[in-house]
Design an enzyme around this catalytic site. Structure first.
Site, PDB file in Angstrom:
ATOM      1  N   THR A  51    -116.981  46.432 -25.206  1.00 13.85           N
ATOM      2  CA  THR A  51    -116.294  45.785 -25.602  1.00 13.85           C
ATOM      3  C   THR A  51    -115.298  45.991 -26.790  1.00 13.85           C
ATOM      4  O   THR A  51    -114.438  45.638 -27.724  1.00 13.85           O
ATOM      5  CB  THR A  51    -116.977  44.173 -26.276  1.00 13.85           C
ATOM      6  OG1 THR A  51    -115.688  42.777 -27.546  1.00 13.85           O
ATOM      7  CG2 THR A  51    -118.536  44.323 -27.897  1.00 13.85           C
ATOM      8  N   ASP A  97    -109.513  48.247 -13.640  1.00 11.98           N
ATOM      9  CA  ASP A  97    -110.380  46.938 -14.238  1.00 11.98           C
ATOM     10  C   ASP A  97    -109.139  45.853 -13.804  1.00 11.98           C
ATOM     11  O   ASP A  97    -108.677  45.428 -14.962  1.00 11.98           O
ATOM     12  CB  ASP A  97    -110.540  47.394 -16.003  1.00 11.98           C
ATOM     13  CG  ASP A  97    -111.665  46.399 -15.760  1.00 11.98           C
ATOM     14  OD1 ASP A  97    -111.947  45.779 -15.479  1.00 11.98           O
ATOM     15  OD2 ASP A  97    -112.280  46.945 -17.113  1.00 11.98           O
ATOM     16  N   ASP A 151    -117.131  42.730 -32.136  1.00  9.60           N
ATOM     17  CA  ASP A 151    -115.596  42.133 -31.559  1.00  9.60           C
ATOM     18  C   ASP A 151    -116.090  40.617 -31.066  1.00  9.60           C
ATOM     19  O   ASP A 151    -116.375  40.618 -29.786  1.00  9.60           O
ATOM     20  CB  ASP A 151    -115.127  43.585 -30.405  1.00  9.60           C
ATOM     21  CG  ASP A 151    -113.971  42.744 -29.720  1.00  9.60           C
ATOM     22  OD1 ASP A 151    -113.595  41.515 -30.752  1.00  9.60           O
ATOM     23  OD2 ASP A 151    -113.371  43.477 -28.797  1.00  9.60           O
ATOM     24  N   TYR A 156    -106.343  48.547 -16.927  1.00 14.50           N
ATOM     25  CA  TYR A 156    -106.497  46.950 -16.753  1.00 14.50           C
ATOM     26  C   TYR A 156    -105.411  46.797 -15.788  1.00 14.50           C
ATOM     27  O   TYR A 156    -104.229  46.486 -15.913  1.00 14.50           O
ATOM     28  CB  TYR A 156    -105.851  46.027 -17.999  1.00 14.50           C
ATOM     29  CG  TYR A 156    -107.615  46.396 -18.986  1.00 14.50           C
ATOM     30  CD1 TYR A 156    -108.492  45.130 -18.976  1.00 14.50           C
ATOM     31  CD2 TYR A 156    -107.386  47.532 -19.950  1.00 14.50           C
ATOM     32  CE1 TYR A 156    -109.883  45.517 -19.368  1.00 14.50           C
ATOM     33  CE2 TYR A 156    -108.446  47.464 -20.676  1.00 14.50           C
ATOM     34  CZ  TYR A 156    -109.990  46.564 -20.575  1.00 14.50           C
ATOM     35  OH  TYR A 156    -110.911  46.511 -21.851  1.00 14.50           O
ATOM     36  N   HIS A 183    -112.903  37.188 -28.399  1.00 15.82           N
ATOM     37  CA  HIS A 183    -112.718  36.721 -27.531  1.00 15.82           C
ATOM     38  C   HIS A 183    -113.340  35.278 -27.285  1.00 15.82           C
ATOM     39  O   HIS A 183    -113.304  34.584 -27.688  1.00 15.82           O
ATOM     40  CB  HIS A 183    -114.497  37.667 -26.970  1.00 15.82           C
ATOM     41  CG  HIS A 183    -113.659  39.295 -26.442  1.00 15.82           C
ATOM     42  ND1 HIS A 183    -113.169  40.044 -26.012  1.00 15.82           N
ATOM     43  CD2 HIS A 183    -114.296  40.166 -27.522  1.00 15.82           C
ATOM     44  CE1 HIS A 183    -113.305  40.932 -25.674  1.00 15.82           C
ATOM     45  NE2 HIS A 183    -113.892  41.325 -26.976  1.00 15.82           N
ATOM     46  N   GLU A 201    -113.209  48.279 -11.088  1.00 16.58           N
ATOM     47  CA  GLU A 201    -114.324  47.873 -12.286  1.00 16.58           C
ATOM     48  C   GLU A 201    -113.734  46.127 -12.043  1.00 16.58           C
ATOM     49  O   GLU A 201    -112.881  45.242 -11.880  1.00 16.58           O
ATOM     50  CB  GLU A 201    -114.220  47.886 -13.267  1.00 16.58           C
ATOM     51  CG  GLU A 201    -114.435  49.546 -13.898  1.00 16.58           C
ATOM     52  CD  GLU A 201    -114.944  49.564 -15.702  1.00 16.58           C
ATOM     53  OE1 GLU A 201    -115.948  48.490 -15.960  1.00 16.58           O
ATOM     54  OE2 GLU A 201    -114.589  50.328 -15.604  1.00 16.58           O
ATOM     55  N   ARG A 208    -108.467  54.317 -18.469  1.00 14.30           N
ATOM     56  CA  ARG A 208    -108.594  52.798 -17.591  1.00 14.30           C
ATOM     57  C   ARG A 208    -107.297  51.938 -17.968  1.00 14.30           C
ATOM     58  O   ARG A 208    -107.348  51.943 -18.866  1.00 14.30           O
ATOM     59  CB  ARG A 208    -110.067  52.465 -18.141  1.00 14.30           C
ATOM     60  CG  ARG A 208    -110.583  51.135 -18.029  1.00 14.30           C
ATOM     61  CD  ARG A 208    -111.795  50.578 -18.518  1.00 14.30           C
ATOM     62  NE  ARG A 208    -111.470  50.908 -19.766  1.00 14.30           N
ATOM     63  CZ  ARG A 208    -112.663  49.237 -21.001  1.00 14.30           C
ATOM     64  NH1 ARG A 208    -112.520  48.123 -19.763  1.00 14.30           N
ATOM     65  NH2 ARG A 208    -112.232  49.538 -21.548  1.00 14.30           N
ATOM     66  N   TYR A 238    -119.590  37.127 -22.862  1.00 18.12           N
ATOM     67  CA  TYR A 238    -119.228  37.605 -24.388  1.00 18.12           C
ATOM     68  C   TYR A 238    -119.765  36.844 -25.234  1.00 18.12           C
ATOM     69  O   TYR A 238    -119.918  35.822 -25.617  1.00 18.12           O
ATOM     70  CB  TYR A 238    -117.839  36.710 -25.104  1.00 18.12           C
ATOM     71  CG  TYR A 238    -116.880  38.164 -24.762  1.00 18.12           C
ATOM     72  CD1 TYR A 238    -116.724  39.776 -24.499  1.00 18.12           C
ATOM     73  CD2 TYR A 238    -115.665  37.041 -23.318  1.00 18.12           C
ATOM     74  CE1 TYR A 238    -116.290  40.137 -23.652  1.00 18.12           C
ATOM     75  CE2 TYR A 238    -114.982  38.789 -22.770  1.00 18.12           C
ATOM     76  CZ  TYR A 238    -114.404  39.917 -23.189  1.00 18.12           C
ATOM     77  OH  TYR A 238    -114.533  40.652 -22.584  1.00 18.12           O
ATOM     78  N   HIS A 289    -120.008  44.534 -14.749  1.00 12.33           N
ATOM     79  CA  HIS A 289    -120.794  44.471 -16.587  1.00 12.33           C
ATOM     80  C   HIS A 289    -121.948  43.429 -15.821  1.00 12.33           C
ATOM     81  O   HIS A 289    -122.552  42.930 -15.014  1.00 12.33           O
ATOM     82  CB  HIS A 289    -120.111  43.262 -16.946  1.00 12.33           C
ATOM     83  CG  HIS A 289    -118.239  44.033 -17.684  1.00 12.33           C
ATOM     84  ND1 HIS A 289    -119.147  45.288 -18.718  1.00 12.33           N
ATOM     85  CD2 HIS A 289    -117.673  44.484 -16.938  1.00 12.33           C
ATOM     86  CE1 HIS A 289    -117.666  45.830 -18.997  1.00 12.33           C
ATOM     87  NE2 HIS A 289    -116.779  44.761 -17.699  1.00 12.33           N
TER      88      HIS A 289
END
Length: 398
Positions: free
Chosen positions: A296, A193, A42, A164, A45, A220, A162, A90, A245
């Site tokens: 990701t 998140d 992925d 966002y 980003h 998160e 989850r 990323y 993360h």
């Protein structure tokens, strides 16, 4: 078993939400006939630069051709020197190391006729609970379609999500209120998140509002990236555990030593593969912290690797996020990884336990293209340009 060739295959895979993501599949040959497969997962980003694939392939062949494929430790050490940690979410360096690391583990395990988890020390569990993502909403018009998506995934056996949040608090509140009314007792929320969008004070105020609307396991990314003090402030005030993360092993130590998190979010795509991820899990164990395995949103190759990591991990306290094969409408394997009742099953075949369809891979490589354009909100939110908020002219400030 000397490495003879490395090939890179860029592909684009559509999601069921209407966008497509770019990945690079790694084919590594060694010995007389051994082949291992890896994945750089992925790349769609921010920052929006992509690999020069021919040049990267040339460099990796120059660096690794003739090396003993069994000496993963030495190869990893050299890759860290040539593709060092970049210190952001990323990191392209982490993805390069991940792709080679997975291919080496797949190749060596296939040569021995065993699953990858045997190379990691064995298996403590045969499955990991995972959640399905509900992507960020920038308008209230996006609430009902996301509630419908929860219903659809529940019929497919996913009772954990989850969510966002943080771009539009009105939409977030409406979604969480209606979610509780419609799904209480049937679907759980793993996390809210914030994706580092808001400062810790605004997150704390939002959580006060959300806590009256729904139940959830954890929070998160509740402060801007690298604001470790902000995370620590939020953790002292939060009623729920905090996760972040981990960008590299020193970052993990910084988070833990500052008392900024309860849970390390460990992801092979960030850290550079399975060996690096196991080191972070050991760090969490030493600090008596918790671990979840982040994502990701990998294809089946990367998700299978995560399943083997979960099998061997000594600390794994919370559900993971690894449902990429449920998001994508196309993959490079003959049969995808398997999910049962919101659990990712650990593949039991040799290597990573999934088989690449090389004809399909060639076709997908020929058709690979970028699909996000210059829509920054779409890139950040993983949503298509025809979303309701985009038609109205959305804001990145929420």
């Amino acid at each position: 078993m000397k490495i003879s060739r490395i090939q890179l295959f860029p592909i684009a895979t559509p999601r069921e939400t209407g966008i497509a993501n770019q990945h690079v599949i790694v084919r590594l040959e060694a010995g007389d006939s051994h082949v291992g497969w890896g994945e750089m997962s992925d790349l769609s980003h921010v920052p929006m630069y992509q690999f020069d694939i021919p040049e990267l392939e040339r460099m990796l062949n120059e660096l690794l051709r003739g090396r003993d494929a069994r000496n993963i430790a030495q190869i990893e050490d050299d890759l860290i020197r040539f593709f060092p940690d970049e210190g952001h979410m990323y990191s392209r360096s982490g993805l390069v190391r991940q792709g080679i690391d997975l291919a080496l583990h797949d190749l060596n395990a296939r040569a021995l006729g065993v699953p990858v988890y045997q190379l990691l020390g064995g298996k403590l569990r045969d499955r990991m609970r995972v959640c399905y993502p509900i992507f960020r909403m920038r308008s209230v018009e996006e609430v009902e379609p996301n509630l419908q998506r929860v219903e659809e995934k529940l019929t497919q056996g996913f009772d954990l999500i989850r969510v966002y949040v943080g771009a539009n608090l009105e939409a977030d509140e409406l979604f969480l209120k209606k979610f509780t009314e419609r799904f209480h007792g049937r679907v759980e929320i793993k996390s809210l998140d914030f994706s580092n969008l808001l400062d810790w004070r605004r997150v704390a105020m939002a959580l006060e509002r959300f806590d009256d609307l729904c139940d959830y396991m954890l929070v998160e990314s509740g402060a801007p990236r690298n604001d470790i003090e902000g995370l620590a402030q939020l953790r002292r005030r939060s009623r729920r555990p905090l996760s972040e993360h981990v960008l590299h092993i020193h970052h993990g130590w910084q988070l833990l030593s500052a008392g900024a998190v309860d849970i390390l979010n460990v992801s092979p795509y960030l850290l550079g593969g399975l060996r690096a991820s196991l080191r972070l899990i050991a760090l969490a164990e030493a600090a008596r912290a918790s671990v979840l395995i982040g994502t990701t949103q990998e294809l089946s190759l990367g998700t299978a690797a995560v399943a083997h990591l979960a099998a061997a991990a000594r600390v794994l306290d919370y559900p993971g996020d690894n449902t990429g094969p449920q998001l994508y409408t196309a993959d490079v394997v003959k049969a995808p990884v398997q999910y049962v009742n919101s659990h990712l099953l650990v593949p039991e075949g040799p290597g990573l336990g999934v088989e690449v369809d090389e004809d399909r891979l060639q076709a997908m490589t020929a058709g690979a293209q970028w699909t996000f354009g210059t829509d920054l909100a779409g890139v950040l939110d993983r949503t298509p340009k025809e979303r309701p908020s985009a038609r109205r002219g959305d804001s990145l400030q929420g």
